[in-house]
Motif scaffolding. Structure first.
Motif, PDB file in Angstrom:
ATOM      1  N   GLY A  95       3.545  -0.956 -26.361  1.00 48.56           N
ATOM      2  CA  GLY A  95       2.484  -1.606 -25.996  1.00 48.56           C
ATOM      3  C   GLY A  95       2.262  -2.225 -27.828  1.00 48.56           C
ATOM      4  O   GLY A  95       2.769  -1.789 -28.568  1.00 48.56           O
ATOM      5  N   SER A  96       1.284  -3.124 -27.812  1.00 51.35           N
ATOM      6  CA  SER A  96       0.921  -3.579 -29.212  1.00 51.35           C
ATOM      7  C   SER A  96       0.455  -2.636 -30.187  1.00 51.35           C
ATOM      8  O   SER A  96       0.846  -2.518 -31.394  1.00 51.35           O
ATOM      9  CB  SER A  96      -0.125  -4.838 -29.107  1.00 51.35           C
ATOM     10  OG  SER A  96      -1.249  -4.333 -28.423  1.00 51.35           O
ATOM     11  N   TRP A  97      -0.368  -1.752 -29.651  1.00 45.71           N
ATOM     12  CA  TRP A  97      -0.847  -0.667 -30.844  1.00 45.71           C
ATOM     13  C   TRP A  97       0.329   0.453 -31.005  1.00 45.71           C
ATOM     14  O   TRP A  97       0.359   0.981 -32.320  1.00 45.71           O
ATOM     15  CB  TRP A  97      -2.201   0.157 -30.276  1.00 45.71           C
ATOM     16  CG  TRP A  97      -3.222  -0.806 -30.221  1.00 45.71           C
ATOM     17  CD1 TRP A  97      -3.882  -1.402 -29.213  1.00 45.71           C
ATOM     18  CD2 TRP A  97      -4.129  -1.148 -31.402  1.00 45.71           C
ATOM     19  NE1 TRP A  97      -4.972  -2.320 -29.713  1.00 45.71           N
ATOM     20  CE2 TRP A  97      -4.974  -1.992 -30.895  1.00 45.71           C
ATOM     21  CE3 TRP A  97      -3.952  -0.901 -32.778  1.00 45.71           C
ATOM     22  CZ2 TRP A  97      -5.984  -2.585 -31.829  1.00 45.71           C
ATOM     23  CZ3 TRP A  97      -4.935  -1.326 -33.668  1.00 45.71           C
ATOM     24  CH2 TRP A  97      -5.617  -2.508 -33.083  1.00 45.71           C
ATOM     25  N   THR A  98       1.068   0.762 -30.156  1.00 42.50           N
ATOM     26  CA  THR A  98       2.132   1.837 -30.431  1.00 42.50           C
ATOM     27  C   THR A  98       3.175   1.238 -31.244  1.00 42.50           C
ATOM     28  O   THR A  98       3.720   1.584 -32.210  1.00 42.50           O
ATOM     29  CB  THR A  98       2.887   2.157 -29.214  1.00 42.50           C
ATOM     30  OG1 THR A  98       1.743   2.515 -28.026  1.00 42.50           O
ATOM     31  CG2 THR A  98       3.783   3.219 -29.202  1.00 42.50           C
ATOM     32  N   ALA A  99       3.259  -0.167 -31.101  1.00 41.55           N
ATOM     33  CA  ALA A  99       4.310  -0.947 -32.061  1.00 41.55           C
ATOM     34  C   ALA A  99       3.961  -0.939 -33.587  1.00 41.55           C
ATOM     35  O   ALA A  99       4.670  -0.909 -34.276  1.00 41.55           O
ATOM     36  CB  ALA A  99       4.696  -2.371 -31.540  1.00 41.55           C
ATOM     37  N   LEU A 100       2.720  -1.154 -33.503  1.00 42.47           N
ATOM     38  CA  LEU A 100       2.000  -1.364 -34.819  1.00 42.47           C
ATOM     39  C   LEU A 100       2.192  -0.100 -35.353  1.00 42.47           C
ATOM     40  O   LEU A 100       2.417   0.016 -36.712  1.00 42.47           O
ATOM     41  CB  LEU A 100       0.776  -1.862 -34.919  1.00 42.47           C
ATOM     42  CG  LEU A 100      -0.084  -1.931 -36.177  1.00 42.47           C
ATOM     43  CD1 LEU A 100       0.468  -3.057 -37.027  1.00 42.47           C
ATOM     44  CD2 LEU A 100      -1.667  -1.957 -35.877  1.00 42.47           C
ATOM     45  N   LEU A 101       1.784   1.014 -34.743  1.00 47.10           N
ATOM     46  CA  LEU A 101       1.914   2.543 -35.600  1.00 47.10           C
ATOM     47  C   LEU A 101       3.388   2.811 -35.826  1.00 47.10           C
ATOM     48  O   LEU A 101       3.582   3.445 -36.774  1.00 47.10           O
ATOM     49  CB  LEU A 101       1.418   3.553 -34.448  1.00 47.10           C
ATOM     50  CG  LEU A 101       1.399   5.058 -34.915  1.00 47.10           C
ATOM     51  CD1 LEU A 101       0.479   5.136 -36.148  1.00 47.10           C
ATOM     52  CD2 LEU A 101       1.019   5.880 -33.663  1.00 47.10           C
ATOM     53  N   ALA A 102       4.267   2.289 -34.959  1.00 49.23           N
ATOM     54  CA  ALA A 102       5.784   2.549 -35.279  1.00 49.23           C
ATOM     55  C   ALA A 102       6.033   1.840 -36.519  1.00 49.23           C
ATOM     56  O   ALA A 102       6.766   2.500 -37.472  1.00 49.23           O
ATOM     57  CB  ALA A 102       6.501   2.337 -34.082  1.00 49.23           C
ATOM     58  N   ARG A 103       5.534   0.687 -36.617  1.00 47.09           N
ATOM     59  CA  ARG A 103       5.830  -0.042 -37.832  1.00 47.09           C
ATOM     60  C   ARG A 103       5.396   0.547 -39.184  1.00 47.09           C
ATOM     61  O   ARG A 103       6.157   0.312 -40.070  1.00 47.09           O
ATOM     62  CB  ARG A 103       5.360  -1.518 -37.612  1.00 47.09           C
ATOM     63  CG  ARG A 103       6.289  -2.348 -36.815  1.00 47.09           C
ATOM     64  CD  ARG A 103       5.755  -3.920 -36.749  1.00 47.09           C
ATOM     65  NE  ARG A 103       6.737  -4.470 -35.682  1.00 47.09           N
ATOM     66  CZ  ARG A 103       6.317  -5.037 -34.668  1.00 47.09           C
ATOM     67  NH1 ARG A 103       5.036  -5.031 -34.380  1.00 47.09           N
ATOM     68  NH2 ARG A 103       6.900  -5.786 -33.817  1.00 47.09           N
ATOM     69  N   VAL A 104       4.207   0.884 -38.876  1.00 48.33           N
ATOM     70  CA  VAL A 104       3.603   1.440 -40.133  1.00 48.33           C
ATOM     71  C   VAL A 104       4.231   2.881 -40.645  1.00 48.33           C
ATOM     72  O   VAL A 104       4.476   3.055 -41.898  1.00 48.33           O
ATOM     73  CB  VAL A 104       1.918   1.873 -39.912  1.00 48.33           C
ATOM     74  CG1 VAL A 104       1.439   2.682 -40.842  1.00 48.33           C
ATOM     75  CG2 VAL A 104       1.210   0.618 -39.741  1.00 48.33           C
ATOM     76  N   LEU A 105       4.708   3.619 -39.540  1.00 46.58           N
ATOM     77  CA  LEU A 105       5.244   4.930 -39.921  1.00 46.58           C
ATOM     78  C   LEU A 105       6.704   4.432 -40.486  1.00 46.58           C
ATOM     79  O   LEU A 105       7.222   5.293 -41.670  1.00 46.58           O
ATOM     80  CB  LEU A 105       5.529   5.791 -38.747  1.00 46.58           C
ATOM     81  CG  LEU A 105       4.153   6.290 -38.107  1.00 46.58           C
ATOM     82  CD1 LEU A 105       4.494   7.105 -36.937  1.00 46.58           C
ATOM     83  CD2 LEU A 105       3.685   7.497 -39.247  1.00 46.58           C
ATOM     84  N   VAL A 106       7.453   3.609 -39.883  1.00 45.17           N
ATOM     85  CA  VAL A 106       8.979   3.366 -40.673  1.00 45.17           C
ATOM     86  C   VAL A 106       8.701   2.617 -41.912  1.00 45.17           C
ATOM     87  O   VAL A 106       9.593   2.962 -42.821  1.00 45.17           O
ATOM     88  CB  VAL A 106       9.722   2.532 -39.562  1.00 45.17           C
ATOM     89  CG1 VAL A 106      10.918   1.822 -40.037  1.00 45.17           C
ATOM     90  CG2 VAL A 106       9.873   3.112 -38.450  1.00 45.17           C
ATOM     91  N   THR A 107       7.879   1.935 -41.923  1.00 46.87           N
ATOM     92  CA  THR A 107       7.577   1.122 -43.545  1.00 46.87           C
ATOM     93  C   THR A 107       7.050   2.055 -44.565  1.00 46.87           C
ATOM     94  O   THR A 107       7.482   2.142 -45.774  1.00 46.87           O
ATOM     95  CB  THR A 107       6.428   0.059 -43.292  1.00 46.87           C
ATOM     96  OG1 THR A 107       6.847  -0.736 -42.397  1.00 46.87           O
ATOM     97  CG2 THR A 107       6.202  -0.698 -44.654  1.00 46.87           C
ATOM     98  N   GLY A 108       6.435   3.215 -44.111  1.00 43.94           N
ATOM     99  CA  GLY A 108       5.805   4.288 -45.098  1.00 43.94           C
ATOM    100  C   GLY A 108       7.077   5.093 -45.272  1.00 43.94           C
ATOM    101  O   GLY A 108       7.291   5.662 -46.496  1.00 43.94           O
ATOM    102  N   LEU A 109       7.837   5.477 -44.234  1.00 45.78           N
ATOM    103  CA  LEU A 109       9.244   6.127 -44.572  1.00 45.78           C
ATOM    104  C   LEU A 109      10.022   5.448 -45.448  1.00 45.78           C
ATOM    105  O   LEU A 109      10.476   6.152 -46.491  1.00 45.78           O
ATOM    106  CB  LEU A 109      10.002   6.724 -43.343  1.00 45.78           C
ATOM    107  CG  LEU A 109       9.171   7.622 -42.578  1.00 45.78           C
ATOM    108  CD1 LEU A 109       9.811   7.884 -41.215  1.00 45.78           C
ATOM    109  CD2 LEU A 109       8.875   9.087 -43.184  1.00 45.78           C
ATOM    110  N   LEU A 110      10.274   4.117 -45.291  1.00 44.31           N
ATOM    111  CA  LEU A 110      10.951   3.560 -46.430  1.00 44.31           C
ATOM    112  C   LEU A 110      10.530   3.587 -47.577  1.00 44.31           C
ATOM    113  O   LEU A 110      11.322   3.529 -48.795  1.00 44.31           O
ATOM    114  CB  LEU A 110      11.078   2.140 -45.715  1.00 44.31           C
ATOM    115  CG  LEU A 110      12.282   1.076 -46.307  1.00 44.31           C
ATOM    116  CD1 LEU A 110      13.523   1.623 -46.458  1.00 44.31           C
ATOM    117  CD2 LEU A 110      12.201  -0.236 -46.104  1.00 44.31           C
ATOM    118  N   ALA A 111       9.315   3.309 -47.698  1.00 45.43           N
ATOM    119  CA  ALA A 111       8.658   3.075 -49.014  1.00 45.43           C
ATOM    120  C   ALA A 111       8.790   4.545 -49.904  1.00 45.43           C
ATOM    121  O   ALA A 111       8.925   4.615 -50.923  1.00 45.43           O
ATOM    122  CB  ALA A 111       7.232   2.883 -48.962  1.00 45.43           C
TER     123      ALA A 111
END
Length: 95
Positions: free
Chosen positions: A67-83
């Motif tokens: 869903g849109s909220w789960t996808a947003l959370l996944a993107r934030v987590l992956v971006t945070g791990l990359l950072a």
């Protein structure tokens, strides 16, 4: 995505490629040119991974039917791990 990769390539060539090419052909060998080439390779890998992240996330979201909220959370987590991983790499290189 393509524009950021183009700017990353330009930055890489102008800040590291030209000084490495000109300086390495000098009469005296210096280890700073080896360090500059290793640093540019790490920077290049970082830019490629950051560019591929968007494609990987879109594929993941599509395949998992998130869903849109789960996808947003996944993107934030992956971006945070990359950072965090890039900052750790940067700190380890410059200490």
């Amino acid at each position: 995505m393509v524009a950021s990769l183009g700017w990353a390539t330009t930055e890489l060539i102008m800040s590291r490629g030209i000084p490495l090419w000109i300086g390495a052909w000098g009469h005296w060998f210096d280890w700073k040119y080896i360090q500059m080439s290793i640093d540019s390779n790490i920077s290049l890998v970082h830019h490629i991974v950051a560019s591929a992240q968007a494609f990987a996330m879109e594929t993941f979201v599509h395949l998992c039917s998130l869903g849109s909220w789960t996808a947003l959370l996944a993107r934030v987590l992956v971006t945070g791990l990359l950072a965090l991983s890039s900052s750790a790499l940067y700190v380890n290189m410059h200490t």
